[in-house]
Design an enzyme around this catalytic site. Structure first.
Site, PDB file in Angstrom:
ATOM      1  CD1 TRP A 100      -8.204  10.751  -3.778  1.00 22.21           C
ATOM      2  CD2 TRP A 100      -7.910   8.535  -3.890  1.00 22.21           C
ATOM      3  NE1 TRP A 100      -9.406  10.187  -4.126  1.00 22.21           N
ATOM      4  CE2 TRP A 100      -9.246   8.829  -4.204  1.00 22.21           C
ATOM      5  CE3 TRP A 100      -7.487   7.206  -3.896  1.00 22.21           C
ATOM      6  CZ2 TRP A 100     -10.179   7.840  -4.502  1.00 22.21           C
ATOM      7  CZ3 TRP A 100      -8.397   6.228  -4.204  1.00 22.21           C
ATOM      8  CH2 TRP A 100      -9.728   6.545  -4.512  1.00 22.21           C
ATOM      9  CB  ALA A 136      -5.683   6.309 -10.796  1.00 21.31           C
ATOM     10  CE  LYS A 162     -10.674   9.333 -11.773  1.00 20.47           C
ATOM     11  NZ  LYS A 162     -10.257   8.850 -10.619  1.00 20.47           N
ATOM     12  CG  ASP A 212      -3.320   4.519  -7.112  1.00 12.59           C
ATOM     13  OD1 ASP A 212      -3.830   4.004  -8.121  1.00 12.59           O
ATOM     14  OD2 ASP A 212      -3.956   5.234  -6.311  1.00 12.59           O
TER      15      ASP A 212
END
Ligand code: LMR
Length: 397
Positions: free
Chosen positions: A130, A213, A246, A211
């Site tokens: 990302w 997410a 999200k 991570d």
């Protein structure tokens, strides 16, 4: 003094969001920024969020400060959501959590903690990763390196190349991993590969920084946390940055957390004290509203069931869109195999088209995706998927 500042180009993802908004063509399709959308193209407030929020506003009696580490109930609930109820790290008292301003805030806190512990540490990120991982992890002064990850020939993980590179790292190297729904490729590690990675991390004394997410948007809430749960059960030290943007749809409320697993409860307390000091020096305290909502949802049986059900249907919609995209593209681009889209998980895939095609799609057909060809699958819908596939068919040679 400020006259000396250079004007910078817009952020690649946020700049695209602005360009899409400015496009007045009614056919425009937004496959850019990674936000979930429903079939009407909206990013709705989840039912459980709305209900929790209303109850919260009705009973809130003060807006006074909470603390640098945030809402203790939220932090405890997030530990259980990410790790699962019976995780050994919870019983061992080696896990600490600080609420953070979104997953981005959590990543930055983790980077600052690493820098406080070992300023010479190098963080290794996947190729690709990302785009915002780079400034979030390196702006505090840490050095960043890359390891191979994506196999563009198969659309999957180049696992041998990945482990070959990680196996050469010096001890105390930090490895950033995506728990699931890899951003930008959608190519995820399988459970067996996580187990191999665990052995490698242990053998080479590497520090995983995970991570997470998109928990719940790939294979399911537990499935998407397989990696963090495994590594936190078996290794002495792990960092986990969590986002609620999200899976709770709380994007603008900036809701996230950083979990730190340390070798002993005493070391964990020390790490949390450092994080509280770092947060105080960066922004003092995290915003409360989103965390209070998540806390209310996760600790109320009815709201939690409603949230989990809505999350399931979001995941299902993404999976159906993946299958539909493969079918439509097979018809409009018969010479290309887009089957990898259905094998990948989460909101993103690399479409695998040339830069000129990405430009033509945007300029001629009003189909917006990132410059590297990343598409947000959730931006597709019943009434634009045909147009999207036809547009791709026109630019792919
Ligand atoms: C994305 O990758 O598009 C999202 O995570 C939104 C962002 O902040 O970049």
């Amino acid at each position: 003094m400020l006259e000396l500042l250079d004007r910078l180009p817009p952020d690649p993802i946020l700049g695209l969001m602005a360009a899409f908004r400015a496009d007045s063509d009614p056919r425009k399709v937004d496959l850019g920024v990674g936000v979930y959308r429903d079939d009407a193209g909206e990013t709705p407030v989840m039912q459980a969020v709305r209900q929790a929020e209303q109850a919260l506003l009705a009973r809130q009696t003060t807006k006074s400060y909470v603390s640098a580490v945030g809402n203790a109930g939220f932090n405890a609930a997030m530990e259980r959501l990410v790790m699962g109820e019976e995780h050994p790290a919870l019983g061992a008292g080696r896990l600490r959590t600080i609420q953070a301003p979104g997953g981005c805030g959590a990543l930055r806190l983790g980077a600052e903690l690493i820098r406080a512990a070992a300023p010479e540490a190098v963080v290794h990120v996947s190729t690709p990763t990302w785009a915002n991982h780079v400034p979030l992890l390196s702006n505090c002064g840490l050095r960043l390196e890359r390891y191979p990850y994506f196999d563009s020939a198969t659309g999957g993980v180049a696992f041998d190349a990945m482990t070959g590179a990680l196996d050469r790292l010096p001890p105390r190297s930090v490895v950033l991993l995506h728990a699931s729904c890899h951003n930008p490729t959608g190519a995820d590690l399988e459970d067996g590969q996580w187990r191999e990675l665990l052995a490698l991390m242990r053998r080479r004394s590497l520090l995983p920084f995970i991570d997470i997410a998109y928990q719940g948007l790939g294979g399911g809430v537990a499935e998407d946390a397989y990696g963090p749960r495994l590594l936190c059960a078996e290794l002495p030290e792990v960092l986990v940055a969590v986002s609620c943007s999200k899976n709770f749809g709380l994007y603008r409320e900036r809701t996230g957390a950083l979990h730190v697993l340390s070798a002993t409860p005493g070391a964990a307390d020390a790490a949390l004290s450092q994080l509280a000091r770092i947060a105080r020096g960066l922004y003092s305290m995290p915003p409360d509203h989103g965390a209070a909502i998540v806390h209310a949802i996760l600790t109320d049986e009815r709201l939690r069931r409603s949230w989990a059900g809505e999350l399931d249907s979001m995941r299902l919609r993404i999976q159906q869109l993946r299958a539909a995209a493969v079918q439509r593209l097979a018809a409009t681009c018969p010479r290309r195999d887009f089957g990898f889209i259905a094998r990948q998980r989460g909101m993103f895939s690399y479409l695998g088209v040339e830069p000129h095609a990405v430009r033509e799609l945007r300029e001629r057909h009003h189909v917006y995706m990132l410059d590297d060809g990343r598409i947000n699958i959730a931006g597709l819908a019943r009434d634009n998927i045909g147009y999207f596939a036809e547009a791709v068919g026109k630019v792919v040679r």
